[in-house]
Write a protein that holds these residues in place. Structure first.
Motif, PDB file in Angstrom:
ATOM      1  N   UNK A 255     -27.640 -18.683  -4.361  1.00  0.00           N
ATOM      2  CA  UNK A 255     -26.439 -18.120  -3.742  1.00  0.00           C
ATOM      3  C   UNK A 255     -25.342 -19.180  -3.607  1.00  0.00           C
ATOM      4  N   UNK A 256     -24.116 -18.781  -3.832  1.00  0.00           N
ATOM      5  CA  UNK A 256     -22.984 -19.698  -3.684  1.00  0.00           C
ATOM      6  C   UNK A 256     -22.610 -19.849  -2.215  1.00  0.00           C
ATOM      7  N   UNK A 257     -22.416 -21.069  -1.801  1.00  0.00           N
ATOM      8  CA  UNK A 257     -22.039 -21.352  -0.420  1.00  0.00           C
ATOM      9  C   UNK A 257     -20.523 -21.385  -0.275  1.00  0.00           C
ATOM     10  N   UNK A 258     -19.830 -21.511  -1.384  1.00  0.00           N
ATOM     11  CA  UNK A 258     -18.369 -21.624  -1.372  1.00  0.00           C
ATOM     12  C   UNK A 258     -17.711 -20.456  -0.652  1.00  0.00           C
ATOM     13  N   UNK A 259     -18.231 -19.265  -0.814  1.00  0.00           N
ATOM     14  CA  UNK A 259     -17.674 -18.084  -0.151  1.00  0.00           C
ATOM     15  C   UNK A 259     -17.683 -18.256   1.358  1.00  0.00           C
ATOM     16  N   UNK A 260     -18.785 -18.778   1.891  1.00  0.00           N
ATOM     17  CA  UNK A 260     -18.873 -18.995   3.333  1.00  0.00           C
ATOM     18  C   UNK A 260     -17.852 -20.033   3.790  1.00  0.00           C
ATOM     19  N   UNK A 261     -17.717 -21.109   3.025  1.00  0.00           N
ATOM     20  CA  UNK A 261     -16.761 -22.158   3.391  1.00  0.00           C
ATOM     21  C   UNK A 261     -15.340 -21.594   3.475  1.00  0.00           C
ATOM     22  N   UNK A 262     -15.031 -20.628   2.631  1.00  0.00           N
ATOM     23  CA  UNK A 262     -13.708 -20.008   2.644  1.00  0.00           C
ATOM     24  C   UNK A 262     -13.532 -19.057   3.827  1.00  0.00           C
ATOM     25  N   UNK A 263     -14.594 -18.357   4.208  1.00  0.00           N
ATOM     26  CA  UNK A 263     -14.484 -17.348   5.262  1.00  0.00           C
ATOM     27  C   UNK A 263     -14.695 -17.875   6.677  1.00  0.00           C
ATOM     28  N   UNK A 264     -15.403 -18.974   6.844  1.00  0.00           N
ATOM     29  CA  UNK A 264     -15.673 -19.479   8.190  1.00  0.00           C
ATOM     30  C   UNK A 264     -14.411 -19.636   9.033  1.00  0.00           C
ATOM     31  N   UNK A 265     -13.339 -20.234   8.522  1.00  0.00           N
ATOM     32  CA  UNK A 265     -12.135 -20.346   9.369  1.00  0.00           C
ATOM     33  C   UNK A 265     -11.563 -18.978   9.775  1.00  0.00           C
ATOM     34  N   UNK A 266     -11.729 -17.987   8.931  1.00  0.00           N
ATOM     35  CA  UNK A 266     -11.191 -16.654   9.219  1.00  0.00           C
ATOM     36  C   UNK A 266     -11.948 -15.945  10.337  1.00  0.00           C
ATOM     37  N   UNK A 267     -13.225 -16.297  10.511  1.00  0.00           N
ATOM     38  CA  UNK A 267     -14.026 -15.657  11.557  1.00  0.00           C
ATOM     39  C   UNK A 267     -14.308 -16.630  12.709  1.00  0.00           C
ATOM     40  N   UNK A 268     -13.521 -17.676  12.775  1.00  0.00           N
ATOM     41  CA  UNK A 268     -13.549 -18.673  13.861  1.00  0.00           C
ATOM     42  C   UNK A 268     -14.883 -19.416  13.980  1.00  0.00           C
ATOM     43  N   UNK A 269     -15.523 -19.685  12.846  1.00  0.00           N
ATOM     44  CA  UNK A 269     -16.696 -20.558  12.839  1.00  0.00           C
ATOM     45  C   UNK A 269     -16.182 -21.969  12.559  1.00  0.00           C
ATOM     46  N   UNK A 270     -16.465 -22.879  13.475  1.00  0.00           N
ATOM     47  CA  UNK A 270     -16.043 -24.268  13.279  1.00  0.00           C
ATOM     48  C   UNK A 270     -17.108 -25.000  12.475  1.00  0.00           C
ATOM     49  N   UNK A 271     -16.675 -25.685  11.432  1.00  0.00           N
ATOM     50  CA  UNK A 271     -17.584 -26.397  10.546  1.00  0.00           C
ATOM     51  C   UNK A 271     -17.383 -27.893  10.716  1.00  0.00           C
ATOM     52  N   UNK A 272     -18.496 -28.611  10.973  1.00  0.00           N
ATOM     53  CA  UNK A 272     -18.463 -30.056  11.187  1.00  0.00           C
ATOM     54  C   UNK A 272     -19.359 -30.741  10.163  1.00  0.00           C
ATOM     55  N   UNK A 273     -18.974 -31.963   9.792  1.00  0.00           N
ATOM     56  CA  UNK A 273     -19.806 -32.799   8.928  1.00  0.00           C
ATOM     57  C   UNK A 273     -19.881 -34.186   9.554  1.00  0.00           C
TER      58      UNK A 273
ATOM     59  N   UNK B  61     -20.078 -27.034  -6.029  1.00  0.00           N
ATOM     60  CA  UNK B  61     -21.183 -26.733  -6.928  1.00  0.00           C
ATOM     61  C   UNK B  61     -21.118 -25.288  -7.403  1.00  0.00           C
ATOM     62  N   UNK B  62     -21.671 -25.043  -8.552  1.00  0.00           N
ATOM     63  CA  UNK B  62     -21.749 -23.678  -9.074  1.00  0.00           C
ATOM     64  C   UNK B  62     -23.200 -23.222  -9.001  1.00  0.00           C
ATOM     65  N   UNK B  63     -23.630 -22.925  -7.795  1.00  0.00           N
ATOM     66  CA  UNK B  63     -25.031 -22.582  -7.540  1.00  0.00           C
ATOM     67  C   UNK B  63     -25.483 -21.350  -8.307  1.00  0.00           C
ATOM     68  N   UNK B  64     -24.570 -20.434  -8.545  1.00  0.00           N
ATOM     69  CA  UNK B  64     -24.941 -19.202  -9.233  1.00  0.00           C
ATOM     70  C   UNK B  64     -25.438 -19.474 -10.660  1.00  0.00           C
TER      71      UNK B  64
END
Length: 115
Positions: free
Chosen positions: A58-76, A50-53
């Protein structure tokens, strides 16, 4: 080290809470925590490209890109994905069953729900 789970159950445009949940998850990763984020219910809509901006959100896409880099595991949760027709997942997102989601919640020392 605490096991912290952030649980998001709302879609990206219902309130600002979903984006705040993502922002807080990123902040929790800066401390000595094992941080995971679980998307359930309408929360799985946050995975859509989505293009929330465009509508001033706020865009959530940035978080989705950075979570793996800071070791946040994302589950769905798989049932929510299927019920809402969300098929493609961002890199690093694990599709888990309802039972696995329940176990994830049970195993966490701290659960922070965003609804």
């Amino acid at each position: 080290m605490k096991k912290v789970l952030v649980l998001i159950q709302d879609g990206p445009f219902n309130t600002i809470r979903s984006s705040e949940g993502f922002r807080m998850t990123m902040g929790l990763s800066l401390a000595d925590n094992e941080v995971s984020l679980l998307l359930m219910g309408d929360g799985v809509f946050n995975l859509l490209p989505l293009r929330a901006e465009t509508i001033g959100q706020p865009s959530i896409q940035t978080y989705l890109e950075y979570f793996p880099k800071v070791r946040v595991q994302l589950y769905a949760e798989a049932g929510a994905l299927a019920d809402r027709g969300v098929q493609s997942l961002s890199e690093g997102v694990k599709r888990i069953s309802h039972q696995e989601a329940f176990q994830l919640v049970s195993a966490a020392e701290v659960v922070i729900p965003f609804r």
